[in-house]
Design a protein around this motif. Sequence first.
Motif, short mmCIF file in Angstrom:
data_model
loop_
_atom_site.label_atom_id
_atom_site.label_comp_id
_atom_site.label_asym_id
_atom_site.label_seq_id
_atom_site.Cartn_x
_atom_site.Cartn_y
_atom_site.Cartn_z
N VAL A 81 0.87 -1.17 0.00
CA VAL A 81 0.00 0.00 0.00
C VAL A 81 0.91 1.23 0.00
N GLU A 82 0.86 1.98 -1.09
CA GLU A 82 1.71 3.15 -1.24
C GLU A 82 1.22 4.31 -0.36
N ILE A 83 2.05 5.34 -0.25
CA ILE A 83 1.71 6.50 0.57
C ILE A 83 0.45 7.18 0.04
N ASP A 84 0.22 7.12 -1.29
CA ASP A 84 -0.98 7.75 -1.85
C ASP A 84 -2.21 6.85 -1.76
N GLY A 85 -2.07 5.65 -1.17
CA GLY A 85 -3.20 4.74 -1.00
C GLY A 85 -3.39 3.75 -2.13
N SER A 86 -2.61 3.86 -3.20
CA SER A 86 -2.71 2.91 -4.31
C SER A 86 -2.01 1.60 -3.94
N LEU A 87 -2.35 0.52 -4.66
CA LEU A 87 -1.77 -0.80 -4.40
C LEU A 87 -0.79 -1.14 -5.51
N ARG A 88 0.39 -1.66 -5.14
CA ARG A 88 1.43 -1.99 -6.09
C ARG A 88 2.16 -3.27 -5.65
N ASP A 89 3.05 -3.75 -6.51
CA ASP A 89 3.96 -4.87 -6.22
C ASP A 89 3.20 -6.11 -5.77
N PHE A 90 2.25 -6.55 -6.58
CA PHE A 90 1.43 -7.72 -6.25
C PHE A 90 2.23 -9.01 -6.41
N LYS A 91 1.94 -9.95 -5.54
CA LYS A 91 2.57 -11.27 -5.63
C LYS A 91 1.58 -12.32 -5.13
N ILE A 92 1.29 -13.30 -5.97
CA ILE A 92 0.41 -14.40 -5.56
C ILE A 92 1.20 -15.35 -4.67
N LYS A 93 0.81 -15.47 -3.43
CA LYS A 93 1.48 -16.38 -2.49
C LYS A 93 0.82 -17.76 -2.50
N GLU A 94 -0.48 -17.76 -2.77
CA GLU A 94 -1.23 -19.01 -2.84
C GLU A 94 -2.38 -18.77 -3.81
N GLY A 95 -2.54 -19.63 -4.80
CA GLY A 95 -3.54 -19.36 -5.82
C GLY A 95 -4.33 -20.58 -6.25
N LEU A 96 -5.23 -20.35 -7.21
CA LEU A 96 -6.07 -21.41 -7.74
C LEU A 96 -5.59 -21.85 -9.12
N ASN A 97 -5.73 -20.96 -10.11
CA ASN A 97 -5.21 -21.21 -11.45
C ASN A 97 -4.95 -19.85 -12.09
N TYR A 98 -4.37 -19.87 -13.27
CA TYR A 98 -3.93 -18.62 -13.90
C TYR A 98 -5.06 -17.61 -14.04
N ASP A 99 -6.18 -18.02 -14.61
CA ASP A 99 -7.27 -17.08 -14.89
C ASP A 99 -7.86 -16.49 -13.61
N MET A 100 -8.02 -17.33 -12.60
CA MET A 100 -8.60 -16.84 -11.34
C MET A 100 -7.60 -15.93 -10.62
N ASN A 101 -6.33 -16.28 -10.68
CA ASN A 101 -5.31 -15.45 -10.05
C ASN A 101 -5.23 -14.07 -10.70
N VAL A 102 -5.29 -14.04 -12.05
CA VAL A 102 -5.24 -12.78 -12.77
C VAL A 102 -6.46 -11.92 -12.44
N GLU A 103 -7.60 -12.55 -12.27
CA GLU A 103 -8.81 -11.80 -11.93
C GLU A 103 -8.67 -11.17 -10.54
N ALA A 104 -8.09 -11.90 -9.61
CA ALA A 104 -7.86 -11.34 -8.27
C ALA A 104 -6.95 -10.12 -8.35
N LEU A 105 -5.91 -10.21 -9.16
CA LEU A 105 -4.99 -9.08 -9.32
C LEU A 105 -5.68 -7.90 -9.98
#
Length: 232
Positions: free
Chosen positions: A178-202
């Motif tokens: 969580v950046e100082i301006d409140g935006s979200l950056r530097d995403f990393k999937i630590k535990e996922g389901l499959n490619y399409d579902m993970n991309v949707e979460a991101l």
Amino acid sequence: MKKNIILFVLFMSLTSYGQKKVYYTEDFKELASAKDATYYSIYQESKDGTQRTTYYLDGTIRNSDQFSNLRKHILNGESVNWYKNGNKESILLYTKGKQEGIQTRYYENGQIKRTENYKNDEFIDGKCFDQNGLEIAFFPYYVKPEFPGGMQEFYRYIGKNFKSKNNAKGLIKVDFVVEIDGSLRDFKIKEGLNYDMNVEALRVLFNSPLWIPGKVDGKDSRVKYSIPITIK
């Protein structure tokens, strides 16, 4: 003969715990050599765990931590940080990965900045001081970032905007900053389901409304955060 065996066993016990030296960049990415490094760490193994001491390349100490389990990053004992001028920045105490006892932080001039008392990782009480040693109104050292309206509103946002791409069910765990301006950056999937579902979460997280930024020592700061998203 018996004496020689005893000496050999003693020698083996002393040398079975070795040291290793590892170089790091400014943001602590491991390097193979000192080239382009900002820090290096000495790892000392013992029967109690691992002592990690980190230095600037000029040999000035930066921090020292004791781990009962380094791989799981479980702190156990005293964790000390230093300013570049050699004065201590903080002395923190841990028991099995949890804060325990008086945690002390200092100004760069050596004056105590704050003390916080913890029991089993739960904050009990604390005090803050100015650079002249006078007590001032207390404020917490660390304040977590927050989605506007709280976590209930966050999961309401997820439920409204997440579009399932297939029938997979389960947990998606995402780390981000969580950046100082409140935006979200530097995403990393630590535990996922499959490619399409993970991309949707991101996608949903990337388009999130701005968060209320976290604070460190009273100042808005970049803060790492982890979110579990359960798909039912």
